[in-house]
Design a protein around this motif. Sequence first.
Motif, PDB file in Angstrom:
ATOM      1  N   UNK A 168      36.741  11.005  40.160  1.00  7.20           N
ATOM      2  CA  UNK A 168      36.898  12.084  41.135  1.00  7.20           C
ATOM      3  C   UNK A 168      35.883  11.901  42.261  1.00  7.20           C
ATOM      4  N   UNK A 169      36.356  11.859  43.508  1.00 11.40           N
ATOM      5  CA  UNK A 169      35.422  11.709  44.629  1.00 11.40           C
ATOM      6  C   UNK A 169      34.698  13.009  44.950  1.00 11.40           C
ATOM      7  N   UNK A 170      35.129  14.081  44.328  1.00  9.16           N
ATOM      8  CA  UNK A 170      34.473  15.377  44.481  1.00  9.16           C
ATOM      9  C   UNK A 170      34.781  16.182  43.220  1.00  9.16           C
ATOM     10  N   UNK A 171      34.001  17.227  42.991  1.00  9.29           N
ATOM     11  CA  UNK A 171      34.203  18.080  41.834  1.00  9.29           C
ATOM     12  C   UNK A 171      34.571  19.471  42.347  1.00  9.29           C
ATOM     13  N   UNK A 172      35.629  20.035  41.804  1.00  5.36           N
ATOM     14  CA  UNK A 172      36.089  21.350  42.213  1.00  5.36           C
ATOM     15  C   UNK A 172      35.599  22.374  41.204  1.00  5.36           C
ATOM     16  N   UNK A 173      35.136  23.490  41.704  1.00  3.98           N
ATOM     17  CA  UNK A 173      34.665  24.577  40.844  1.00  3.98           C
ATOM     18  C   UNK A 173      35.558  25.788  41.075  1.00  3.98           C
ATOM     19  N   UNK A 174      36.071  26.355  40.002  1.00  5.98           N
ATOM     20  CA  UNK A 174      36.838  27.590  40.075  1.00  5.98           C
ATOM     21  C   UNK A 174      35.977  28.684  39.470  1.00  5.98           C
ATOM     22  N   UNK A 175      35.780  29.736  40.212  1.00  7.27           N
ATOM     23  CA  UNK A 175      34.899  30.799  39.751  1.00  7.27           C
ATOM     24  C   UNK A 175      35.681  32.109  39.736  1.00  7.27           C
ATOM     25  N   UNK A 176      35.569  32.831  38.645  1.00 10.78           N
ATOM     26  CA  UNK A 176      36.181  34.144  38.551  1.00 10.78           C
ATOM     27  C   UNK A 176      35.189  35.176  39.036  1.00 10.78           C
ATOM     28  N   UNK A 177      35.657  36.156  39.760  1.00 14.86           N
ATOM     29  CA  UNK A 177      34.776  37.187  40.273  1.00 14.86           C
ATOM     30  C   UNK A 177      35.427  38.541  40.017  1.00 14.86           C
ATOM     31  N   UNK A 178      34.703  39.411  39.382  1.00 11.77           N
ATOM     32  CA  UNK A 178      35.192  40.762  39.148  1.00 11.77           C
ATOM     33  C   UNK A 178      34.390  41.712  40.006  1.00 11.77           C
ATOM     34  N   UNK A 179      35.077  42.487  40.781  1.00 13.14           N
ATOM     35  CA  UNK A 179      34.391  43.438  41.667  1.00 13.14           C
ATOM     36  C   UNK A 179      34.523  44.839  41.185  1.00 13.14           C
TER      37      UNK A 179
END
Length: 156
Positions: free
Chosen positions: A145-156
């Motif tokens: 992978x030439x980059x790393x993707x981050x998925x973040x959950x956010x609860x407001x």
Amino acid sequence: MKNDSINRSGITRRDTLKGMAGLVPAIAFGGAAATASTALAASSGGPIIFMTWGGAFGAGVRTAFSDPFTKKTGVEIKDITPFNLGKFQTAMRNSNPEGYDLAWFNDEVEPAQLGADGMLEEINYEWMPAAKGVIAGARQKYGVAPYVTLYQMCYC
């Protein structure tokens, strides 16, 4: 892959390209262009056929990776755009008549699926000393992978 015969150095085009699989992140993190260029110098000639995305993204990849590699090694990289997974799979099922050497996939899942289907070869990270400096999660069995993707959950 195409032109897989052994040349006088004993290094094949396929060996070279397997070693180059980590070149994109290695260059991005300050890496293995010298190792890859040494192997390429000993391998069979011809451009590297790179199935990638076109447009602004493709121009960015060319500017950041392909052009510096060509400048350092003298090896041309020929872009085939736009990337299409079905076209790649069809080529692999038919002995790769297009001669694809490298591909920029959508995500880390596609190389894993293609590898499991026998359409990609495992990467030998021993050939890339600079791979040790790449984020461990980016070094995968059939792709880097030439980059790393981050998925973040956010609860407001």
